[in-house]
Enzyme design. Structure first.
Site, mmCIF file in Angstrom:
data_model
loop_
_atom_site.group_PDB
_atom_site.id
_atom_site.type_symbol
_atom_site.label_atom_id
_atom_site.label_comp_id
_atom_site.label_asym_id
_atom_site.label_seq_id
_atom_site.Cartn_x
_atom_site.Cartn_y
_atom_site.Cartn_z
ATOM 1 N N GLU A 164 31.595 -3.955 -54.213
ATOM 2 C CA GLU A 164 31.714 -4.003 -55.677
ATOM 3 C C GLU A 164 31.379 -2.646 -56.297
ATOM 4 O OE1 GLU A 164 29.175 -7.615 -55.739
ATOM 5 O OE2 GLU A 164 30.687 -8.326 -57.158
ATOM 6 N N GLU A 216 29.631 -13.079 -49.746
ATOM 7 C CA GLU A 216 28.743 -13.859 -50.627
ATOM 8 C C GLU A 216 28.879 -15.363 -50.423
ATOM 9 O OE1 GLU A 216 30.393 -11.175 -51.584
ATOM 10 O OE2 GLU A 216 29.234 -9.989 -53.021
#
Ligand code: 3H9
Length: 691
Positions: free
Chosen positions: A106, A126
């Site tokens: 990210e 995640e």
């Protein structure tokens, strides 16, 4: 962790920020503080024309620091930092090597251009932790690659290599070299205008509701995980202006963070790693350059396959040429399957097969560094094999038995070198199942235990240290709680109701479906073996014996608890047997709810788990959790039986056992450990921490 998690320096007009937070550069609080300092300093420095981020050590950034979850958020937060970086006037370039995962990826997506170094792996793991990318991944990836590619990665946790990341548009260029050197060169390339930059947030993306609906249907079909579904919702929000999409992502991330599945999945992540922390961890493992396997049945062939895939030469021994040919055939089939599932390339497949040698002569095993006996469960046969191995193997060779429950001390005593003997209990199919119980006998040397763990790692397995008892950790606990399923059938539930309640709880298959798959004859043999030691006070359920009497052993004979082939469904004849047995025992069937099924089954599992701890068969609760997660299809989102026990609490578990004991005081006994925990309010997690 090093004291400063970030190295900030200047190379002419290039401001360098190097992440130095071993072992994997997790985006811990210290790293975020360092990153902010670097960004602020370079933003204010007129001499810096471009900022380059790179990783020191083996990766860029492997994601948020998982240990910080649930402990309160400490500024600067990663998502705010990324938004700040994206908004900077100065171009920021991300140089990624090793791993750029989760928050690490990210961070890269918020930079103005991304350079991948060959060997890079990227992805959003995640969801495996019960989360979704919460620092802009669900908004920026679709903008760069389109929604379909984002949905292929984000809700699945799939990891991809650098070339694919470039092909998808997630990265801009692929290069080779040392990350810091590439960082300086890339910074210069941005200044020279040969490396283009842009802001991901300036891009927009179309989101087709049908594509979202299809992704949701696919995720729903896979099971009960909450995070993939919310991750898809977050990706759908990429249709919104970026600020709104990011806010929606944070909202969904917080929902995941607060969900019990998140804590359980994080526990499972650490359980996989905690099991390697054994008393023998400082012992030096013996070198294992070659393996021998005795027995070419399903188990022996599976073990041989796992070792061949891991690059070890294997000698397989059987009693006859016919048996050897069958063993080789199974290995060939296993390897072909691995090739088909793309676990192996064609080249690696051929090389693996070429490493296999077969023999009928025990002398031919002499050169192997480690030998695993995987013949059928007969103590006399095993003792005979170990006597022979003792005679032919070189000094220092490790001698292992793959027995599922037999006494390793007794096997070791047949040799003149009990210190070299241990149990290596694989789970079928051994080339696929990840659990390996490493059974430490009374005289096993520490370096032999360490060798077992090193082998587990090499084979990609999760090695768990177990002590000697009937069934070690897993099968001992299984043989206890499995009885509950039979008791519940006698008392009123059908096998299908039990399977369905436990599948609904999250098990991949219920116990009766598993029994049919494994073969009902296996359970029958175990019952026969244990019959002489059975306590007369123990409740005995003869239903399985009655099914076996008819020659029905489950799937392999076309029927068991269920029918197979063209008549799928519950076996009506079994319902008849159950009725007869209930009548014979004078039992009037009662209504049993799904909740009661799960409660009794799980309580029995936890109670025996507590006894396994008391007896020192497992070192810590987390070892039991790992055994069940990696060997018994325990739902990962429940963290393992002992983690799950803490969500119920020792006091409630004691209360349940005492209630059930009113009808069966022999089976339902409160383990002293659980009674102590109920009295002083401690948890299994406390025991893990103290260990
Ligand atoms: C995330 O990023 C959320 C964001 O979207 C939102 C933020 C707002 N944190 O696996 P190894 C430890 S979620 C803390 O044996 P390998 C690990 O426990 C995160 N610790 O090495 C072990 O410790 P120990 C998304 C971590 O080479 C040691 O490092 N990221 C973390 O076989 C070595 O690990 C992930 O889920 C971490 N993130 O594999 C990545 N990662 O030695 C998870 C590792 O004390 N990590 N540790 O037992 C991995 O997949 C593997 O560790 C990796 C290296 C592939 C990186």
């Amino acid at each position: 962790m090093s004291e400063t998690a970030v190295i900030i320096e200047r190379e002419g007009p290039v401001g360098l920020i190097g992440f130095d937070n071993p072992p994997v550069n997790a985006a811990s609080h210290a790293l975020r503080v360092g990153l902010k300092e670097g960004i602020d300093a370079f933003a204010a420095d007129a001499g810096v024309k471009v900022i380059a981020l790179y990783g020191v050590g083996r990766s860029f950034v492997a994601g948020a620091d998982i240990r910080e979850f649930g402990k309160g958020r400490k500024e600067p937060l990663l998502n705010a930092l990324i938004t700040e970086i994206e908004a900077l006037d100065k171009p920021v370039v991300a140089i990624c090597h090793g791993y750029a995962l989760g928050g690490g990826l990210e961070l890269a997506l918020g930079c103005h251009t991304r350079v991948a170094i060959a060997g890079l792996t990227v992805g959003f793991p995640e969801v495996d932790l019960g989360l979704l990318p919460g620092a802009g991944g669900t908004q920026r990836m679709p903008r760069l690659t389109g929604v379909t590619a984002a949905l292929d990665l984000i809700p699945t946790g799939k990891r991809i290599k650098a070339d694919e990341a470039v092909a998808l548009g997630l990265f801009d260029t692929l290069t080779d070299g040392d990350p810091r050197t590439v960082a300086v060169a890339s910074g210069q390339a941005v200044i020279d205008g040969t490396l283009a930059t842009r802001r991901t947030c300036d891009l927009s993306v179309d989101v087709d509701p049908e594509v979202i609906a299809a992704a949701k249907a696919k995720a729903a079909a896979k099971g009960k995980l909450v995070a993939p579904m919310k991750a898809i919702e977050a990706v759908a929000a990429a249709r919104l202006p970026i600020a709104e999409g990011l806010a929606e992502e944070v909202r969904l991330f917080q929902e995941c963070l607060a969900h019990p599945q998140r804590a359980a999945l994080v526990h499972a992540f650490f359980a996989e790693r905690a099991v390697a922390k054994i008393p023998e961890k400082d012992a030096t493992p013996r070198e294992v350059a070659s393996l021998a396997v005795i027995g070419g049945g399903t188990m022996g062939s599976g073990i041989a396959t796992a070792a061949l895939i891991a690059g070890l030469p294997v000698t397989l021994m059987e009693v006859s040429d016919e048996a050897l040919a069958r063993g080789r055939g199974t290995i060939e089939k296993n390897l072909a399957g691995a090739l088909k599932r793309r676990k192996l390339t064609e080249e690696k497949h051929d090389a693996a097969l070429a490493r296999l040698t077969t023999t009928t002569a025990v002398d031919a095993l002499a050169g192997a560094d480690l030998v695993i006996e995987a013949v059928f469960e007969d103590m006399d046969v095993k003792k005979e094999i170990f006597r022979k191995l003792d005679a032919v193997m070189e000094p220092g060779a490790v001698l292992a038995s793959n027995t599922s429950y037999l006494d390793i001390d007794a096997i070791a005593a047949e040799t003149g070198r009990p210190a070299d003997v241990l149990g290596l209990h694989f789970f079928s199919p051994a080339h696929i199942m990840r659990l390996l119980e490493i059974v430490v006998a009374e005289k096993t040397a520490p370096e032999v235990v360490a060798t077992g763990f090193a082998l587990a790692k090499r084979l990609g397995k999760v090695g768990v240290r177990a002590g000697v008892c009937d069934g070690f950790i897993g099968n001992r606990i299984l043989s206890h709680y499995r009885k509950v399923a039979d008791y519940l059938v006698m008392d009123g539930a059908s096998p299908q109701e039990i399977d369905s309640a436990l599948e609904d709880f999250g098990f991949a298959m219920g116990p009766f479906a598993v029994a049919d798959l494994a073969g009902l004859d296996i359970g029958m043999m175990t019952r026969k073996r244990l019959a002489p030691t059975r306590d007369p006070r123990e409740r005995y359920v003869p239903i399985a014996d009655r099914i076996c009497e008819r020659g029905w052993f489950g799937r392999k004979t076309g029927q068991g608890y269920y029918l197979y082939g063209d008549r799928e469904g519950p076996n009506p004849a079994v319902a008849g047997i159950i009725e007869e047995e209930r009548a014979e025992a004078g039992i009037t069937p009662r209504e049993i709810t799904d909740d009661e099924i799960v409660e009794r089954y799980m309580t029995a599992m936890i109670a025996e788990g507590a006894r396994v701890l008391e007896d020192g068969i497992a070192q810590r609760p987390v070892d039991i959790d790992a055994v069940f997660l990696f060997g018994y299809g325990f739902p990962r989102f429940r963290g393992g039986p002992m983690f799950y026990a803490d969500t119920i609490g020792a006091a409630e578990l004691v209360r349940r056992i005492e209630t059930y004991a009113e009808d069966d005081a022999f089976f339902w006994r409160v383990p002293p450990l659980l009674a102590r925990m109920a009295a002083d309010g401690t948890t299994f997690a406390d025991l893990d921490e103290r260990a």
